[in-house]
Design a protein around this motif. Sequence first.
Motif, short mmCIF file in Angstrom:
data_model
loop_
_atom_site.label_atom_id
_atom_site.label_comp_id
_atom_site.label_asym_id
_atom_site.label_seq_id
_atom_site.Cartn_x
_atom_site.Cartn_y
_atom_site.Cartn_z
N MET A 1 0.85 -1.19 0.00
CA MET A 1 0.00 0.00 0.00
C MET A 1 0.90 1.25 0.00
N GLU A 2 0.61 2.16 -0.85
CA GLU A 2 1.40 3.38 -0.92
C GLU A 2 0.93 4.32 0.18
N GLN A 3 1.87 4.69 1.03
CA GLN A 3 1.55 5.44 2.24
C GLN A 3 0.88 6.77 1.97
N TYR A 4 1.25 7.45 0.92
CA TYR A 4 0.76 8.79 0.70
C TYR A 4 -0.30 8.90 -0.39
N ARG A 5 -0.93 7.80 -0.71
CA ARG A 5 -2.06 7.82 -1.64
C ARG A 5 -3.31 7.50 -0.85
N LEU A 6 -4.30 8.34 -0.99
CA LEU A 6 -5.56 8.13 -0.30
C LEU A 6 -6.68 8.08 -1.31
N GLY A 7 -7.62 7.19 -1.07
CA GLY A 7 -8.84 7.18 -1.87
C GLY A 7 -9.66 8.41 -1.52
N GLU A 8 -10.70 8.63 -2.28
CA GLU A 8 -11.52 9.83 -2.09
C GLU A 8 -12.10 9.91 -0.67
N MET A 9 -12.66 8.83 -0.16
CA MET A 9 -13.26 8.87 1.16
C MET A 9 -12.21 8.92 2.26
N GLU A 10 -11.07 8.28 2.04
CA GLU A 10 -9.97 8.39 3.01
C GLU A 10 -9.54 9.85 3.13
N ARG A 11 -9.43 10.52 1.98
CA ARG A 11 -9.02 11.92 1.99
C ARG A 11 -10.05 12.79 2.70
N LYS A 12 -11.32 12.56 2.42
CA LYS A 12 -12.37 13.35 3.07
C LYS A 12 -12.38 13.10 4.58
N PHE A 13 -12.18 11.86 4.98
CA PHE A 13 -12.14 11.54 6.40
C PHE A 13 -10.91 12.17 7.05
N ALA A 14 -9.76 12.11 6.36
CA ALA A 14 -8.55 12.76 6.87
C ALA A 14 -8.78 14.26 7.03
N ARG B 1 -1.08 4.24 8.59
CA ARG B 1 -0.24 5.01 7.66
C ARG B 1 0.51 6.13 8.39
N THR B 2 0.38 6.17 9.69
CA THR B 2 1.04 7.14 10.58
C THR B 2 0.66 8.59 10.30
N LEU B 3 -0.57 8.79 9.82
CA LEU B 3 -1.07 10.16 9.67
C LEU B 3 -1.65 10.66 10.99
N PHE B 4 -2.28 9.74 11.72
CA PHE B 4 -2.96 10.07 12.96
C PHE B 4 -2.64 9.01 14.00
N ALA B 5 -2.94 9.33 15.25
CA ALA B 5 -2.82 8.36 16.34
C ALA B 5 -4.13 8.36 17.11
N ASN B 6 -4.51 7.19 17.60
CA ASN B 6 -5.70 7.06 18.42
C ASN B 6 -5.26 6.42 19.73
N ALA B 7 -4.98 7.24 20.71
CA ALA B 7 -4.49 6.75 22.00
C ALA B 7 -5.49 7.13 23.09
N ASN B 8 -5.91 6.13 23.83
CA ASN B 8 -6.86 6.35 24.93
C ASN B 8 -8.13 7.05 24.46
N GLY B 9 -8.55 6.73 23.24
CA GLY B 9 -9.79 7.29 22.73
C GLY B 9 -9.70 8.71 22.21
N VAL C 1 -8.01 11.09 19.22
CA VAL C 1 -7.36 11.08 17.91
C VAL C 1 -6.54 12.36 17.79
N THR C 2 -5.25 12.19 17.50
CA THR C 2 -4.34 13.33 17.33
C THR C 2 -3.65 13.23 15.97
N VAL C 3 -3.12 14.34 15.54
CA VAL C 3 -2.44 14.45 14.25
C VAL C 3 -0.96 14.13 14.42
N LEU C 4 -0.46 13.21 13.62
CA LEU C 4 0.97 12.92 13.57
C LEU C 4 1.64 13.62 12.39
N MET C 5 0.86 13.82 11.32
CA MET C 5 1.37 14.48 10.12
C MET C 5 0.33 15.51 9.69
N THR C 6 0.74 16.78 9.63
CA THR C 6 -0.20 17.83 9.24
C THR C 6 -0.59 17.67 7.78
N ARG C 7 -1.64 18.37 7.40
CA ARG C 7 -2.09 18.34 6.00
C ARG C 7 -0.97 18.82 5.08
#
Length: 117
Positions: free
Chosen positions: A1-14, A53-61, A63-69
């Motif tokens: 899977m290519e880390q920096y390619r997102l489908g349309e809904m993945e991008r909208k969710f991101a 894909r290390t864009l975000f983290a979900n720790a203890n419920g 969600v935080t940003v690991l990589m900005t837009r």
Amino acid sequence: MEQYRLGEMERKFADLIWEHAPISSGQLAKLAGEAFGWKRTTAYTMLKRLCDRTLFANANGTVTVLMTRDEFQAAQGEQFIDEIFDGSLPRFLAAFSRRKKMSSEEVQELRRLIEKM
């Protein structure tokens, strides 16, 4: 899977995450339901994919940003140039400028960027 390619809904969710982070995963699932008509499980599945894909983290419920837009878009550009132009920015610019003429403002902006480097 290519880390920096997102489908349309993945991008909208991101984009939804980038707009609201940090946010609880429950609240994010609720927003995704309102925005996309998703069930909670769909939101959590998509969140896991983006966390893998290390864009975000979900720790203890939470969600935080690991990589900005901006960082993500820069990485996408780098990946594209690496894959298509063997990592050569000059080859990319030469190919781009053959099909689309740059305005004098764009040329000046490129000069400023190069001088900063």
